[in-house]
Design a protein around this motif. Sequence first.
Motif, PDB file in Angstrom:
ATOM      1  N   UNK A  90     -14.643  80.083   4.570  1.00 28.63           N
ATOM      2  CA  UNK A  90     -15.093  79.683   3.237  1.00 28.63           C
ATOM      3  C   UNK A  90     -15.263  78.171   3.142  1.00 28.63           C
ATOM      4  N   UNK A  91     -14.302  77.440   3.735  1.00 28.78           N
ATOM      5  CA  UNK A  91     -14.310  75.978   3.619  1.00 28.78           C
ATOM      6  C   UNK A  91     -15.520  75.350   4.297  1.00 28.78           C
ATOM      7  N   UNK A  92     -16.020  75.985   5.347  1.00 30.49           N
ATOM      8  CA  UNK A  92     -17.206  75.444   6.025  1.00 30.49           C
ATOM      9  C   UNK A  92     -18.404  75.474   5.062  1.00 30.49           C
ATOM     10  N   UNK A  93     -18.633  76.637   4.443  1.00 27.78           N
ATOM     11  CA  UNK A  93     -19.756  76.768   3.499  1.00 27.78           C
ATOM     12  C   UNK A  93     -19.573  75.864   2.291  1.00 27.78           C
ATOM     13  N   UNK A  94     -18.337  75.830   1.772  1.00 25.80           N
ATOM     14  CA  UNK A  94     -18.061  75.033   0.572  1.00 25.80           C
ATOM     15  C   UNK A  94     -18.276  73.542   0.845  1.00 25.80           C
ATOM     16  N   UNK A  95     -17.786  73.067   1.980  1.00 29.10           N
ATOM     17  CA  UNK A  95     -17.931  71.636   2.289  1.00 29.10           C
ATOM     18  C   UNK A  95     -19.404  71.278   2.454  1.00 29.10           C
ATOM     19  N   UNK A  96     -20.147  72.168   3.086  1.00 28.30           N
ATOM     20  CA  UNK A  96     -21.582  71.910   3.281  1.00 28.30           C
ATOM     21  C   UNK A  96     -22.300  71.868   1.924  1.00 28.30           C
ATOM     22  N   UNK A  97     -21.944  72.833   1.064  1.00 24.23           N
ATOM     23  CA  UNK A  97     -22.581  72.894  -0.262  1.00 24.23           C
ATOM     24  C   UNK A  97     -22.261  71.637  -1.075  1.00 24.23           C
ATOM     25  N   UNK A  98     -21.039  71.150  -0.960  1.00 24.72           N
ATOM     26  CA  UNK A  98     -20.661  69.915  -1.681  1.00 24.72           C
ATOM     27  C   UNK A  98     -21.496  68.732  -1.199  1.00 24.72           C
ATOM     28  N   UNK A  99     -21.689  68.667   0.112  1.00 23.67           N
ATOM     29  CA  UNK A  99     -22.475  67.563   0.670  1.00 23.67           C
ATOM     30  C   UNK A  99     -23.914  67.626   0.141  1.00 23.67           C
ATOM     31  N   UNK A 100     -24.462  68.843   0.052  1.00 24.87           N
ATOM     32  CA  UNK A 100     -25.826  69.010  -0.473  1.00 24.87           C
ATOM     33  C   UNK A 100     -25.877  68.576  -1.940  1.00 24.87           C
ATOM     34  N   UNK A 101     -24.877  69.042  -2.718  1.00 22.07           N
ATOM     35  CA  UNK A 101     -24.849  68.720  -4.149  1.00 22.07           C
ATOM     36  C   UNK A 101     -24.774  67.211  -4.375  1.00 22.07           C
ATOM     37  N   UNK A 102     -23.924  66.541  -3.608  1.00 25.12           N
ATOM     38  CA  UNK A 102     -23.746  65.090  -3.752  1.00 25.12           C
ATOM     39  C   UNK A 102     -25.010  64.342  -3.344  1.00 25.12           C
ATOM     40  N   UNK A 103     -25.582  64.769  -2.215  1.00 24.56           N
ATOM     41  CA  UNK A 103     -26.747  64.059  -1.686  1.00 24.56           C
ATOM     42  C   UNK A 103     -27.958  64.201  -2.605  1.00 24.56           C
ATOM     43  N   UNK A 104     -28.190  65.435  -3.061  1.00 21.97           N
ATOM     44  CA  UNK A 104     -29.377  65.673  -3.891  1.00 21.97           C
ATOM     45  C   UNK A 104     -29.109  65.438  -5.381  1.00 21.97           C
ATOM     46  N   UNK A 105     -27.830  65.187  -5.697  1.00 25.46           N
ATOM     47  CA  UNK A 105     -27.415  64.993  -7.101  1.00 25.46           C
ATOM     48  C   UNK A 105     -27.844  66.182  -7.964  1.00 25.46           C
ATOM     49  N   UNK A 106     -27.440  67.363  -7.484  1.00 28.14           N
ATOM     50  CA  UNK A 106     -27.703  68.600  -8.239  1.00 28.14           C
ATOM     51  C   UNK A 106     -26.364  69.321  -8.467  1.00 28.14           C
ATOM     52  N   UNK A 107     -26.311  70.223  -9.468  1.00 29.61           N
ATOM     53  CA  UNK A 107     -25.043  70.907  -9.757  1.00 29.61           C
ATOM     54  C   UNK A 107     -24.582  71.820  -8.614  1.00 29.61           C
ATOM     55  N   UNK A 108     -23.245  71.950  -8.531  1.00 35.02           N
ATOM     56  CA  UNK A 108     -22.592  72.838  -7.569  1.00 35.02           C
ATOM     57  C   UNK A 108     -22.098  74.062  -8.350  1.00 35.02           C
TER      58      UNK A 108
END
Length: 338
Positions: A90-108
Amino acid sequence: MSVHILAIESSCDETSAAVVDDGRNIRSNIIYTQIATHKAYGGVVPEIASREHLRKISSVVKLALEESGLAPSSLDAVAVTKGPGLIGSLLVGLSYAKAVAETLEIPLIGVHHLSGHLYGGVMSAQDMEPPLCALIASGGHSSIVYMPEHLKFEVMGETRDDAAGEVLDKIARSLGLPYPGGAALERLAEGGDPESIDFPRAWLGPDSYDFSFSGLKSHVLNYLNRAAMKNEEVNKADVAASFQQALFEVLSKKTIRACKERGVKQLILSGGVAANGCLKSMMAEHAEAEGIRFHAPPKILCTDNAAMIGSVAYYKFLKKDFNSISLNATANMPLQNE
Ligand code: KG4
Ligand code: ZN
């Protein structure tokens, strides 16, 4: 204007990413399954699973984006499975999703894996809006869920011991079939007589919507062991067919009773076990006899996939129900309202 959501699922042994429009239109749904890796061990090895996710996540997400035809800047949100599941995975997917959210400045948007399975059914059904009931039958769960409206869930019953997929996998293994055994057992059962052996059905009383499959599992294992000790040949196809019959009869009848109690006229079957043609036709038949509309998703939306997570996330997006960047993953979490 459509809402474009990138979704990521990595709770068990599938690394998946999808781009879904408006909770329903799948632009891409890439699934990398680790089954071949875990087969040698007869089951999922958590430590290996998380390392495999880590190895694959980036290419799977990139492929999903590429296939969607959208530029990253067109994404409106990123959704991810927050639990339940293997914590390292779970943590692998979650960490990746957080990085995407931060980079693109979109909601998680964090999504419960089981509401995902349920929406695999909702998103693939033609005009099936709640209220409805669902049977979610997967490797880790067997739950009857009443859904009065979008994102609202009442778990009416669940398994007290093994999940449906878990017993299928265990019996398949004892019949000499490779992991995960559900699909192989289904093929074996096609050549057998489902009425040939009378395995027990655990109803747990007239009012219960819970399941217990450990008694059935022991009966089948004892049947096989007794024959082996006496050096007797067993007809494996008959065992597989009769075992499926006992398991599916309990799943179907309890779920139909739940629909009737809630006065619901729509039923969804979802989760990995919903890929089973025999279970699908049994439930369809029982549902039709009661005037209940029945839907089971195509195979690709039954087993673990990210599109189903993207579907739930759309309805959360409409409510602006976003998570902060400190969202954590949880291994065990009951299904609750999203
Ligand atoms: O939903 P899923 O992919 O993963 C979990 O969330 O657990 O479900 C996997 C389960 C396994 O137990 C597998 O044996 C079962 O779904 N399964 C099937 C079939 N295809 C997969 N069970 C019965 N018949 C099938 N055709
Ligand atoms: Zn699942």
